[in-house]
Design a protein around this motif. Structure first.
Motif, PDB file in Angstrom:
ATOM      1  N   ALA A 108     116.656  72.337  85.097  1.00 46.32           N
ATOM      2  CA  ALA A 108     116.517  73.629  84.422  1.00 46.32           C
ATOM      3  C   ALA A 108     115.053  74.055  84.392  1.00 46.32           C
ATOM      4  N   LYS A 109     114.163  73.086  84.212  1.00 46.00           N
ATOM      5  CA  LYS A 109     112.721  73.378  84.203  1.00 46.00           C
ATOM      6  C   LYS A 109     112.293  73.982  85.532  1.00 46.00           C
ATOM      7  N   LYS A 110     112.795  73.451  86.633  1.00 44.39           N
ATOM      8  CA  LYS A 110     112.459  73.976  87.960  1.00 44.39           C
ATOM      9  C   LYS A 110     112.975  75.411  88.122  1.00 44.39           C
ATOM     10  N   VAL A 111     114.212  75.625  87.698  1.00 41.37           N
ATOM     11  CA  VAL A 111     114.832  76.945  87.830  1.00 41.37           C
ATOM     12  C   VAL A 111     114.085  77.977  86.991  1.00 41.37           C
ATOM     13  N   MET A 112     113.796  77.630  85.741  1.00 44.44           N
ATOM     14  CA  MET A 112     113.096  78.547  84.843  1.00 44.44           C
ATOM     15  C   MET A 112     111.698  78.893  85.364  1.00 44.44           C
ATOM     16  N   THR A 113     110.987  77.885  85.823  1.00 40.37           N
ATOM     17  CA  THR A 113     109.631  78.098  86.322  1.00 40.37           C
ATOM     18  C   THR A 113     109.632  79.020  87.541  1.00 40.37           C
ATOM     19  N   ALA A 114     110.560  78.779  88.480  1.00 43.06           N
ATOM     20  CA  ALA A 114     110.660  79.622  89.679  1.00 43.06           C
ATOM     21  C   ALA A 114     111.030  81.052  89.298  1.00 43.06           C
ATOM     22  N   SER A 115     111.922  81.187  88.321  1.00 45.96           N
ATOM     23  CA  SER A 115     112.343  82.518  87.874  1.00 45.96           C
ATOM     24  C   SER A 115     111.183  83.268  87.226  1.00 45.96           C
ATOM     25  N   MET A 116     110.438  82.584  86.363  1.00 39.75           N
ATOM     26  CA  MET A 116     109.305  83.213  85.675  1.00 39.75           C
ATOM     27  C   MET A 116     108.233  83.668  86.660  1.00 39.75           C
ATOM     28  N   LYS A 117     108.028  82.876  87.717  1.00 41.24           N
ATOM     29  CA  LYS A 117     107.016  83.201  88.723  1.00 41.24           C
ATOM     30  C   LYS A 117     107.545  84.191  89.759  1.00 41.24           C
ATOM     31  N   GLU A 118     108.840  84.505  89.662  1.00 38.11           N
ATOM     32  CA  GLU A 118     109.503  85.372  90.644  1.00 38.11           C
ATOM     33  C   GLU A 118     109.288  84.830  92.052  1.00 38.11           C
ATOM     34  N   ASP A 119     109.426  83.519  92.177  1.00 40.28           N
ATOM     35  CA  ASP A 119     109.219  82.809  93.433  1.00 40.28           C
ATOM     36  C   ASP A 119     110.536  82.769  94.205  1.00 40.28           C
ATOM     37  N   ALA A 120     110.752  83.763  95.047  1.00 38.00           N
ATOM     38  CA  ALA A 120     112.018  83.902  95.773  1.00 38.00           C
ATOM     39  C   ALA A 120     112.270  82.737  96.728  1.00 38.00           C
ATOM     40  N   ALA A 121     111.213  82.260  97.383  1.00 33.44           N
ATOM     41  CA  ALA A 121     111.371  81.176  98.352  1.00 33.44           C
ATOM     42  C   ALA A 121     111.838  79.892  97.661  1.00 33.44           C
ATOM     43  N   THR A 122     111.194  79.570  96.544  1.00 32.67           N
ATOM     44  CA  THR A 122     111.577  78.365  95.802  1.00 32.67           C
ATOM     45  C   THR A 122     112.984  78.498  95.250  1.00 32.67           C
ATOM     46  N   MET A 123     113.322  79.680  94.754  1.00 35.49           N
ATOM     47  CA  MET A 123     114.651  79.890  94.202  1.00 35.49           C
ATOM     48  C   MET A 123     115.723  79.738  95.275  1.00 35.49           C
ATOM     49  N   GLU A 124     115.432  80.220  96.472  1.00 38.88           N
ATOM     50  CA  GLU A 124     116.387  80.099  97.573  1.00 38.88           C
ATOM     51  C   GLU A 124     116.596  78.634  97.939  1.00 38.88           C
ATOM     52  N   LYS A 125     115.506  77.864  97.932  1.00 41.96           N
ATOM     53  CA  LYS A 125     115.604  76.430  98.231  1.00 41.96           C
ATOM     54  C   LYS A 125     116.417  75.711  97.145  1.00 41.96           C
ATOM     55  N   LEU A 126     116.219  76.106  95.895  1.00 36.73           N
ATOM     56  CA  LEU A 126     116.976  75.504  94.797  1.00 36.73           C
ATOM     57  C   LEU A 126     118.471  75.788  94.959  1.00 36.73           C
ATOM     58  N   ARG A 127     118.809  77.007  95.377  1.00 32.65           N
ATOM     59  CA  ARG A 127     120.219  77.348  95.592  1.00 32.65           C
ATOM     60  C   ARG A 127     120.818  76.484  96.700  1.00 32.65           C
ATOM     61  N   GLU A 128     120.022  76.253  97.747  1.00 35.57           N
ATOM     62  CA  GLU A 128     120.493  75.412  98.858  1.00 35.57           C
ATOM     63  C   GLU A 128     120.664  73.967  98.397  1.00 35.57           C
ATOM     64  N   ASP A 129     119.678  73.455  97.660  1.00 32.12           N
ATOM     65  CA  ASP A 129     119.738  72.076  97.166  1.00 32.12           C
ATOM     66  C   ASP A 129     120.888  71.876  96.187  1.00 32.12           C
ATOM     67  N   ALA A 130     121.248  72.936  95.481  1.00 32.19           N
ATOM     68  CA  ALA A 130     122.305  72.844  94.459  1.00 32.19           C
ATOM     69  C   ALA A 130     123.673  72.532  95.073  1.00 32.19           C
ATOM     70  N   LYS A 131     123.802  72.762  96.375  1.00 32.50           N
ATOM     71  CA  LYS A 131     125.067  72.483  97.048  1.00 32.50           C
ATOM     72  C   LYS A 131     125.388  70.995  97.020  1.00 32.50           C
ATOM     73  N   THR A 132     124.343  70.171  96.910  1.00 33.49           N
ATOM     74  CA  THR A 132     124.542  68.717  96.883  1.00 33.49           C
ATOM     75  C   THR A 132     123.959  68.084  95.616  1.00 33.49           C
ATOM     76  N   ASN A 133     123.595  68.914  94.654  1.00 35.08           N
ATOM     77  CA  ASN A 133     122.993  68.418  93.417  1.00 35.08           C
ATOM     78  C   ASN A 133     123.701  69.082  92.233  1.00 35.08           C
TER      79      ASN A 133
END
Length: 203
Positions: free
Chosen positions: A117-142
């Motif tokens: 959740a810390k990773k998701v919140m931080t990426a959202s606050m920074k409006e870091d689209a690239a990191t958020m996209e990677k998190l969505r991809e990683d979530a498929k197996t996490n």
């Protein structure tokens, strides 16, 4: 609210009714305990009460709504910072002087979700689209990350109501984790008591 006020007629009684409606809205929307002083709230109410006609009341309404929206955003930002601070605290393992890992007060399972959740919140606050996209991809197996994304992906843009619900989600995760710890400790204590009872019976 604006729509209701525009439907108000021009008689003194109707303007008075609208003044009461708007004054009540101000008190509910700008609670003194959440960032506004009594004098600030009263100033807005006075501006409403002192209007003489519908046009003046609509102008006062626009001013009030502008203040309300700005205040709601301040309140939401304060909640975001508070939530993120709590998540960082609970998701970071602590070490004792003997280098042992000490519990943060939640189970390892809850801690794992909060760490994601810390990773998701931080990426959202920074409006870091690239990191958020990677998190969505990683979530498929996490699974833990998938849960975190489901709850907090829109952390930065969430309304005050949604942020409040996210705050409750965090509390639910923490409470569930703490209850699980209590249950485990209770089970161990009962097992020790039972073992002691059996040992005493054999003496």
């Amino acid at each position: 609210l604006r729509t209701k006020l525009r439907q108000i007629g021009k008689t003194k009684a109707e303007v008075k009714k609208a003044q009461v409606m708007l004054s009540s809205f101000i008190r509910k929307a700008l609670p003194v305990s959440q960032g506004f002083t009594t004098s600030q709230v009263q100033k807005l109410i006075n501006a409403v009460v002192n209007t003489q006609d519908t046009a003046g009341l609509l102008a006062a309404t626009d001013k009030v709504m502008d203040v309300v929206e700005k205040q709601r955003e301040k309140m939401a930002d304060a909640k975001r910072k508070s939530i993120l601070k709590e998540v960082k605290k609970l998701s970071t393992p602590k070490k004792t002087s003997s280098n042992k890992i000490r519990s943060t007060g939640v189970t390892a399972e809850a801690q794992a979700v909060l760490a994601e959740a810390k990773k998701v919140m931080t990426a959202s606050m920074k409006e870091d689209a690239a990191t958020m996209e990677k998190l969505r991809e990683d979530a498929k197996t996490n699974e833990d990350l998938a849960v975190a994304l489901e709850m907090f992906e829109n952390f930065k843009d969430a309304s005050l109501e949604d942020i409040t619900q996210m705050e409750l989600n965090i509390e639910d995760v923490v409470l569930a984790g703490r209850q699980a710890i209590k249950n485990k400790r209770s089970a161990k204590a009962e097992a020790r008591a039972e073992a002691t009872k059996e040992a005493d019976a054999q003496i």
